[in-house]
Write an enzyme that holds these catalytic residues in place. Sequence first.
Site, PDB file in Angstrom:
ATOM      1  N   ILE A  61       0.847  -1.209   0.000  1.00 44.76           N
ATOM      2  CA  ILE A  61       0.000   0.000   0.000  1.00 44.76           C
ATOM      3  C   ILE A  61       0.875   1.250   0.000  1.00 44.76           C
ATOM      4  N   ASP A 108      14.906   1.972  10.220  1.00 40.77           N
ATOM      5  CA  ASP A 108      14.018   1.062  10.951  1.00 40.77           C
ATOM      6  C   ASP A 108      13.263   1.883  11.990  1.00 40.77           C
ATOM      7  N   ALA A 139       4.357   1.718   7.870  1.00 39.91           N
ATOM      8  CA  ALA A 139       5.297   0.611   8.118  1.00 39.91           C
ATOM      9  C   ALA A 139       4.731  -0.317   9.182  1.00 39.91           C
ATOM     10  N   GLU A 181       4.552  -4.914  10.302  1.00 37.12           N
ATOM     11  CA  GLU A 181       4.437  -6.322   9.933  1.00 37.12           C
ATOM     12  C   GLU A 181       2.951  -6.518   9.664  1.00 37.12           C
ATOM     13  N   THR A 223      -6.094  -0.873  10.385  1.00 37.59           N
ATOM     14  CA  THR A 223      -6.849  -1.957   9.766  1.00 37.59           C
ATOM     15  C   THR A 223      -8.209  -2.169  10.422  1.00 37.59           C
ATOM     16  N   ASP A 224      -9.135  -2.740   9.661  1.00 36.15           N
ATOM     17  CA  ASP A 224     -10.450  -3.082  10.249  1.00 36.15           C
ATOM     18  C   ASP A 224     -10.346  -4.281  11.195  1.00 36.15           C
ATOM     19  N   GLU A 225      -9.207  -4.996  11.160  1.00 29.33           N
ATOM     20  CA  GLU A 225      -9.093  -6.203  11.998  1.00 29.33           C
ATOM     21  C   GLU A 225      -9.104  -5.881  13.488  1.00 29.33           C
ATOM     22  N   TYR A 282      -1.372 -10.059  15.120  1.00 30.79           N
ATOM     23  CA  TYR A 282      -1.298  -8.898  14.212  1.00 30.79           C
ATOM     24  C   TYR A 282      -2.307  -7.829  14.616  1.00 30.79           C
ATOM     25  N   LYS A 332      -1.823  -3.984  16.056  1.00 28.97           N
ATOM     26  CA  LYS A 332      -2.330  -2.784  15.382  1.00 28.97           C
ATOM     27  C   LYS A 332      -3.278  -2.025  16.319  1.00 28.97           C
ATOM     28  N   ASN A 352      -7.078  -4.834   1.112  1.00 22.11           N
ATOM     29  CA  ASN A 352      -6.693  -4.246  -0.173  1.00 22.11           C
ATOM     30  C   ASN A 352      -6.254  -5.336  -1.149  1.00 22.11           C
ATOM     31  N   HIS A 354      -9.223 -17.623  13.462  1.00 20.11           N
ATOM     32  CA  HIS A 354      -9.641 -17.019  12.182  1.00 20.11           C
ATOM     33  C   HIS A 354     -10.939 -16.222  12.340  1.00 20.11           C
ATOM     34  N   TYR A 394       2.648 -24.112   6.870  1.00 21.92           N
ATOM     35  CA  TYR A 394       1.572 -24.908   7.459  1.00 21.92           C
ATOM     36  C   TYR A 394       2.084 -25.816   8.575  1.00 21.92           C
TER      37      TYR A 394
HETATM   38  P1  NAD Z   1       3.461  -4.637   3.539  1.00 19.59           P
HETATM   39  O1  NAD Z   1       3.818  -5.770   4.426  1.00 19.59           O
HETATM   40  O2  NAD Z   1       3.289  -4.869   2.083  1.00 19.59           O
HETATM   41  O3  NAD Z   1       4.556  -3.478   3.697  1.00 19.59           O
HETATM   42  C1  NAD Z   1       5.065  -3.082   4.931  1.00 19.59           C
HETATM   43  C2  NAD Z   1       6.262  -2.187   4.687  1.00 19.59           C
HETATM   44  O4  NAD Z   1       6.755  -1.752   5.964  1.00 19.59           O
HETATM   45  C3  NAD Z   1       7.420  -2.881   3.964  1.00 19.59           C
HETATM   46  O5  NAD Z   1       7.941  -2.049   2.947  1.00 19.59           O
HETATM   47  C4  NAD Z   1       8.457  -3.098   5.060  1.00 19.59           C
HETATM   48  O6  NAD Z   1       9.797  -3.087   4.593  1.00 19.59           O
HETATM   49  C5  NAD Z   1       8.169  -1.898   5.964  1.00 19.59           C
HETATM   50  N1  NAD Z   1       8.605  -2.162   7.351  1.00 19.59           N
HETATM   51  C6  NAD Z   1       8.331  -3.245   8.115  1.00 19.59           C
HETATM   52  N2  NAD Z   1       8.935  -3.143   9.312  1.00 19.59           N
HETATM   53  C7  NAD Z   1       9.595  -1.955   9.320  1.00 19.59           C
HETATM   54  C8  NAD Z   1      10.386  -1.275  10.270  1.00 19.59           C
HETATM   55  N3  NAD Z   1      10.661  -1.811  11.472  1.00 19.59           N
HETATM   56  N4  NAD Z   1      10.890  -0.049   9.964  1.00 19.59           N
HETATM   57  C9  NAD Z   1      10.635   0.497   8.736  1.00 19.59           C
HETATM   58  N5  NAD Z   1       9.910  -0.116   7.793  1.00 19.59           N
HETATM   59  C10 NAD Z   1       9.386  -1.327   8.065  1.00 19.59           C
HETATM   60  O7  NAD Z   1       2.165  -3.997   4.191  1.00 19.59           O
HETATM   61  P2  NAD Z   1       0.852  -3.384   3.476  1.00 19.59           P
HETATM   62  O8  NAD Z   1      -0.067  -4.480   3.173  1.00 19.59           O
HETATM   63  O9  NAD Z   1       1.272  -2.446   2.434  1.00 19.59           O
HETATM   64  O10 NAD Z   1       0.242  -2.571   4.713  1.00 19.59           O
HETATM   65  C11 NAD Z   1       0.673  -1.251   4.985  1.00 19.59           C
HETATM   66  C12 NAD Z   1      -0.079  -0.732   6.203  1.00 19.59           C
HETATM   67  O11 NAD Z   1      -1.477  -0.738   5.957  1.00 19.59           O
HETATM   68  C13 NAD Z   1       0.141  -1.568   7.457  1.00 19.59           C
HETATM   69  O12 NAD Z   1       0.226  -0.672   8.552  1.00 19.59           O
HETATM   70  C14 NAD Z   1      -1.110  -2.424   7.552  1.00 19.59           C
HETATM   71  O13 NAD Z   1      -1.398  -2.745   8.888  1.00 19.59           O
HETATM   72  C15 NAD Z   1      -2.143  -1.487   6.957  1.00 19.59           C
HETATM   73  N6  NAD Z   1      -3.291  -2.148   6.296  1.00 19.59           N
HETATM   74  C16 NAD Z   1      -3.076  -3.100   5.328  1.00 19.59           C
HETATM   75  C17 NAD Z   1      -4.179  -3.652   4.676  1.00 19.59           C
HETATM   76  C18 NAD Z   1      -4.008  -4.685   3.574  1.00 19.59           C
HETATM   77  O14 NAD Z   1      -5.005  -5.220   3.082  1.00 19.59           O
HETATM   78  N7  NAD Z   1      -2.799  -4.992   3.140  1.00 19.59           N
HETATM   79  C19 NAD Z   1      -5.474  -3.230   4.991  1.00 19.59           C
HETATM   80  C20 NAD Z   1      -5.636  -2.268   5.989  1.00 19.59           C
HETATM   81  C21 NAD Z   1      -4.542  -1.718   6.619  1.00 19.59           C
HETATM   82  O1  DAU Z   2      -8.687  -6.556   6.806  1.00 18.88           O
HETATM   83  C1  DAU Z   2      -7.487  -5.875   6.579  1.00 18.88           C
HETATM   84  C2  DAU Z   2      -6.325  -6.839   6.663  1.00 18.88           C
HETATM   85  O2  DAU Z   2      -6.379  -7.642   5.479  1.00 18.88           O
HETATM   86  C3  DAU Z   2      -4.973  -6.146   6.764  1.00 18.88           C
HETATM   87  O3  DAU Z   2      -4.918  -5.415   7.968  1.00 18.88           O
HETATM   88  C4  DAU Z   2      -3.836  -7.180   6.720  1.00 18.88           C
HETATM   89  O4  DAU Z   2      -2.591  -6.513   6.734  1.00 18.88           O
HETATM   90  C5  DAU Z   2      -3.971  -7.979   5.447  1.00 18.88           C
HETATM   91  O5  DAU Z   2      -2.973  -8.985   5.404  1.00 18.88           O
HETATM   92  C6  DAU Z   2      -5.362  -8.604   5.348  1.00 18.88           C
HETATM   93  O6  DAU Z   2      -5.524  -9.633   6.362  1.00 18.88           O
HETATM   94  P1  DAU Z   2      -6.288 -11.005   6.047  1.00 18.88           P
HETATM   95  O7  DAU Z   2      -5.856 -12.004   7.029  1.00 18.88           O
HETATM   96  O8  DAU Z   2      -7.748 -10.783   5.880  1.00 18.88           O
HETATM   97  O9  DAU Z   2      -5.680 -11.304   4.575  1.00 18.88           O
HETATM   98  P2  DAU Z   2      -5.146 -12.644   3.887  1.00 18.88           P
HETATM   99  O10 DAU Z   2      -4.944 -12.305   2.454  1.00 18.88           O
HETATM  100  O11 DAU Z   2      -4.012 -13.242   4.643  1.00 18.88           O
HETATM  101  O12 DAU Z   2      -6.376 -13.641   4.009  1.00 18.88           O
HETATM  102  C7  DAU Z   2      -7.641 -13.312   3.457  1.00 18.88           C
HETATM  103  C8  DAU Z   2      -8.590 -14.451   3.767  1.00 18.88           C
HETATM  104  O13 DAU Z   2      -8.188 -15.591   3.010  1.00 18.88           O
HETATM  105  C9  DAU Z   2      -8.568 -14.890   5.217  1.00 18.88           C
HETATM  106  O14 DAU Z   2      -9.884 -15.309   5.581  1.00 18.88           O
HETATM  107  C10 DAU Z   2      -7.636 -16.098   5.219  1.00 18.88           C
HETATM  108  C11 DAU Z   2      -7.865 -16.706   3.855  1.00 18.88           C
HETATM  109  N1  DAU Z   2      -6.705 -17.390   3.237  1.00 18.88           N
HETATM  110  C12 DAU Z   2      -5.527 -16.716   3.166  1.00 18.88           C
HETATM  111  C13 DAU Z   2      -4.419 -17.299   2.589  1.00 18.88           C
HETATM  112  C14 DAU Z   2      -3.107 -16.551   2.543  1.00 18.88           C
HETATM  113  C15 DAU Z   2      -6.855 -18.640   2.678  1.00 18.88           C
HETATM  114  O15 DAU Z   2      -7.942 -19.254   2.723  1.00 18.88           O
HETATM  115  N2  DAU Z   2      -5.755 -19.238   2.087  1.00 18.88           N
HETATM  116  C16 DAU Z   2      -4.539 -18.602   2.024  1.00 18.88           C
HETATM  117  O16 DAU Z   2      -3.569 -19.195   1.482  1.00 18.88           O
END
Ligand code: NAD
Ligand code: DAU
Length: 350
Positions: free
Chosen positions: A13, A60, A83, A85, A131-133, A156, A160, A186, A290, A347
């Site tokens: 993102i 970092d 930034a 995990e 996040t909505d989580e 996680y 958050k 996303n 889950h 796994y």
């Molecule tokens: P991502 O894992 O793709 O990217 C995370 C980035 O943070 C990476 O570039 C990593 O190098 C950097 N990072 C990690 N630890 C760090 C540290 N200690 N110092 C500096 N940089 C560091 O994550 P994403 O999916 O792009 O998510 C970005 C943000 O949005 C997160 O805060 C996540 O909680 C939030 N978010 C993600 C989703 C989603 O669906 N992916 C949805 C809602 C909110």
């Molecule tokens: O809701 C926002 C969150 O969405 C973000 O905050 C997180 O950073 C992002 O990783 C994401 O979390 P989820 O756990 O929802 O996403 P993931 O893609 O890991 O999993 C989506 C759904 O699919 C979840 O119900 C688990 C399931 N899944 C996931 C994987 C990786 C599977 O069934 N098989 C898989 O291999």
Amino acid sequence: MKKIIITGGAGFIGSHVVRRFVNKYPDYLIINLDALTYAGNLENLTDIEDAPNYVFEKADITNREQLNAVFSKYDVTDIVHLAAESHVDRSILSPLDFVYTNVIGTVNLLEVAKEKWKGNYADHLFYHVSTDEVYGALGAEGLFTEETRYDPHSPYSASKAASDHFVRAYHDTYGIKVVVSNCSNNYGPYHFPEKLIPLMINNIINNKPLPVYGDGQYTRDWLYVKDHAVAIDLIFHEGKIGDTYNIGGFNEWKNIELVYLLCEQMDLKLGRAPGTSKQLITYVKDRPGHDRRYAIDAGKINRELGWMPSVTFEQGLSETIDWFLENTVWLNNITSGAYASYYDHQYENR
Ligand code: NAD
Ligand code: DAU
């Protein structure tokens, strides 16, 4: 002149947010601060890496000295903090990594902002992307609103949630201007292939099993990543200080239905006979803790800031699949090496 640190700008993102700000605001300096963990990838930003208003700083967020150095070098005016995990399955394997980065890293960043902006908080903004989580799990009915009680279940989401609380605490206690947004799942270009949609796309391309957790009836609300970047831009510029905004796609899918859709679209795009990819679906052991269903009420950001998703799921998914099919070098660079080993063993380690 605004000099904005975007943390996590080399991630999924973050790279879309960096790109949007660099292209849309030539008068801002955009400082991409990222530690380049396994999820950080500067290949996500090759199209804007030479822009005059863009710089990258490898740092970092858990390291105060590194943050101090970047703040002093640029006289930073604002922070957009992404930034983290971000993967739930990794948080089950290594919860402490999530505490260090998501909780301690965020507080560290807040501390540096508190010190550096002291006496002048009115001129600076700390925007926390969450996040909505944090809201936990829904049953068959209902939506998460900004008033929903926090109830995180995974390491996680707990990390958050803690970081959200710290950001608000720094607003209430020290008067730092903050805004928080909580977004649903996303998807889109540059999505790291450990997450559901890019993992399925990658495995379909390579004729590998499609691992569906549990009964596959878990529900997520999917938003195209570029629409999230638009929402972040709007909230950064027009959001009410101290407020929270929920962001979502009005787009709920049961996992198994989404995997079926991906299989159908990819069979078409790859010229495979209908039904070919579906045969790869494999039900696997469920994710512990889950959450059954997430769904966002994004009414507030719509009413107050006029935001709505602009891309339909059909469009967004089709563009995403095309992007992955066209960017095999990007995908192969990630899926070889360390990621391959994580993927093969995740796994058995759970
Ligand atoms: P991502 O894992 O793709 O990217 C995370 C980035 O943070 C990476 O570039 C990593 O190098 C950097 N990072 C990690 N630890 C760090 C540290 N200690 N110092 C500096 N940089 C560091 O994550 P994403 O999916 O792009 O998510 C970005 C943000 O949005 C997160 O805060 C996540 O909680 C939030 N978010 C993600 C989703 C989603 O669906 N992916 C949805 C809602 C909110
Ligand atoms: O809701 C926002 C969150 O969405 C973000 O905050 C997180 O950073 C992002 O990783 C994401 O979390 P989820 O756990 O929802 O996403 P993931 O893609 O890991 O999993 C989506 C759904 O699919 C979840 O119900 C688990 C399931 N899944 C996931 C994987 C990786 C599977 O069934 N098989 C898989 O291999």
